[in-house]
Design an enzyme around this catalytic site. Structure first.
Site, mmCIF file in Angstrom:
data_model
loop_
_atom_site.group_PDB
_atom_site.id
_atom_site.type_symbol
_atom_site.label_atom_id
_atom_site.label_comp_id
_atom_site.label_asym_id
_atom_site.label_seq_id
_atom_site.Cartn_x
_atom_site.Cartn_y
_atom_site.Cartn_z
ATOM 1 N N ARG A 9 47.666 21.065 62.068
ATOM 2 C CA ARG A 9 48.839 21.701 62.666
ATOM 3 C C ARG A 9 50.058 20.827 62.382
ATOM 4 O O ARG A 9 49.968 19.592 62.353
ATOM 5 C CB ARG A 9 48.644 21.848 64.168
ATOM 6 N N HIS A 10 51.195 21.477 62.174
ATOM 7 C CA HIS A 10 52.432 20.738 61.915
ATOM 8 C C HIS A 10 52.745 19.760 63.049
ATOM 9 O O HIS A 10 52.289 19.932 64.190
ATOM 10 C CB HIS A 10 53.597 21.709 61.726
ATOM 11 N N GLY A 11 53.561 18.748 62.735
ATOM 12 C CA GLY A 11 54.053 17.844 63.764
ATOM 13 C C GLY A 11 54.994 18.556 64.725
ATOM 14 O O GLY A 11 55.394 19.707 64.502
ATOM 15 N N SER A 13 57.843 20.246 66.478
ATOM 16 C CA SER A 13 59.075 20.838 65.954
ATOM 17 C C SER A 13 60.194 20.719 66.982
ATOM 18 O O SER A 13 59.964 20.437 68.161
ATOM 19 C CB SER A 13 58.858 22.313 65.595
ATOM 20 N N ARG A 61 58.507 23.782 59.116
ATOM 21 C CA ARG A 61 57.815 22.729 59.860
ATOM 22 C C ARG A 61 56.443 22.426 59.282
ATOM 23 O O ARG A 61 56.004 21.268 59.285
ATOM 24 C CB ARG A 61 57.734 23.079 61.349
ATOM 25 N N GLU A 88 52.757 31.098 61.585
ATOM 26 C CA GLU A 88 52.415 31.150 63.000
ATOM 27 C C GLU A 88 52.371 32.594 63.480
ATOM 28 O O GLU A 88 52.941 33.503 62.849
ATOM 29 C CB GLU A 88 53.462 30.349 63.792
ATOM 30 N N ARG A 89 51.688 32.813 64.567
ATOM 31 C CA ARG A 89 51.722 34.101 65.257
ATOM 32 C C ARG A 89 53.173 34.498 65.523
ATOM 33 O O ARG A 89 53.995 33.670 65.916
ATOM 34 C CB ARG A 89 50.961 33.947 66.567
ATOM 35 N N ASP A 90 53.490 35.760 65.288
ATOM 36 C CA ASP A 90 54.832 36.281 65.547
ATOM 37 C C ASP A 90 54.962 36.589 67.046
ATOM 38 O O ASP A 90 54.256 37.450 67.560
ATOM 39 C CB ASP A 90 55.068 37.542 64.712
ATOM 40 N N LYS A 99 60.159 28.988 77.566
ATOM 41 C CA LYS A 99 58.958 29.528 78.214
ATOM 42 C C LYS A 99 59.149 29.685 79.717
ATOM 43 O O LYS A 99 58.631 30.636 80.320
ATOM 44 C CB LYS A 99 57.764 28.636 77.886
ATOM 45 N N ARG A 115 50.388 34.945 76.161
ATOM 46 C CA ARG A 115 50.089 33.677 75.484
ATOM 47 C C ARG A 115 48.598 33.444 75.309
ATOM 48 O O ARG A 115 48.174 32.867 74.317
ATOM 49 C CB ARG A 115 50.668 32.489 76.273
ATOM 50 N N HIS A 158 49.798 26.241 61.515
ATOM 51 C CA HIS A 158 50.325 26.380 62.871
ATOM 52 C C HIS A 158 49.193 26.563 63.879
ATOM 53 O O HIS A 158 48.069 26.890 63.512
ATOM 54 C CB HIS A 158 51.264 27.588 62.914
#
Length: 206
Positions: A9-11, A13, A61, A88-90, A99, A115, A158
């Site tokens: 997974r990306h670092g 963001s 990212r 990533e999920r849209d 959030k 979620r 992601h």
């Protein structure tokens, strides 16, 4: 033959830091995210791992994370495929919202359902099931054949696109994978036998 797949997974963001729903929006890494990606590369290097090919999403990212990892490995010129199938999920109408603000608008329970349910999408967005229906055919057609041909593959993507892959690889249910937390910048190393079964799985957490 070395059948190796690393998922990362990306670092962190900029929008992770701000507690915003991100999805297909395109913020870059924070300083912490850069450090996480560099540390991931060093952990892979410490194991003597290198790669024959890389895959990443169409989002900055993930691409930046991959670039930093490969830089640590001395593989900056590695063949890299970028595809929005790994995005990533849209999050649809939630994208860009804080959030906490989303919970204030729609209520804690509704936001939790969006979620953390497997097949209920947020307004205008994708559920994890929808994400899997996008990610898995691409994985089956492009990535896993490379792995089974003996190529050492890294995928920088992601939280939810990687959840979809892990669900398939580890034979998990939708409910099980929703509960799986994926830390930013932590590589997961899989090795496979000649049938495609996992023979080893290692999380390279700090």
């Amino acid at each position: 033959m070395d059948r190796l797949l690393v998922l990362c997974r990306h670092g962190q963001s900029e929008w992770n830091k701000l507690n915003l729903f991100t999805g297909w929006k395109d913020p870059d890494l924070t300083d912490k995210g850069v450090a996480e990606a560099q540390a991931a590369g060093r952990r892979l290097k410490a194991l003597g791992l290198g790669f024959d090919k890389a895959y990443t999403s169409a989002l900055t990212r993930a691409q930046h994370t991959l670039k930093l990892i490969l830089g640590e490995l001395g593989q900056s010129d590695l063949e890299t495929v970028k595809d929005q199938a790994l995005n990533e999920r849209d999050y649809g109408d939630l994208a860009g919202l804080n959030k906490d603000d989303a919970r204030a608008k729609w209520g804690d329970e509704q936001v939790k359902i969006w979620r953390r349910s497997y097949d209920i999408p947020p307004p205008g967005g994708e559920s994890l099931k929808d994400t899997a229906q996008r990610v898995l055919p691409y994985f089956d057609t492009h990535i896993m054949p490379d792995v089974m041909a003996g190529k050492r593959i890294i995928v920088a993507a992601h939280g939810n696109s990687l959840r979809a892959l892990i669900m398939k690889l580890e034979g998990l249910t939708g409910e099980q994978i929703i509960a799986r937390e994926l830390a930013t910048g932590v590589p997961i190393v899989y090795r496979f036998d000649e049938t495609g079964a996992i023979v080893e799985r290692t999380d390279l957490a700090a």
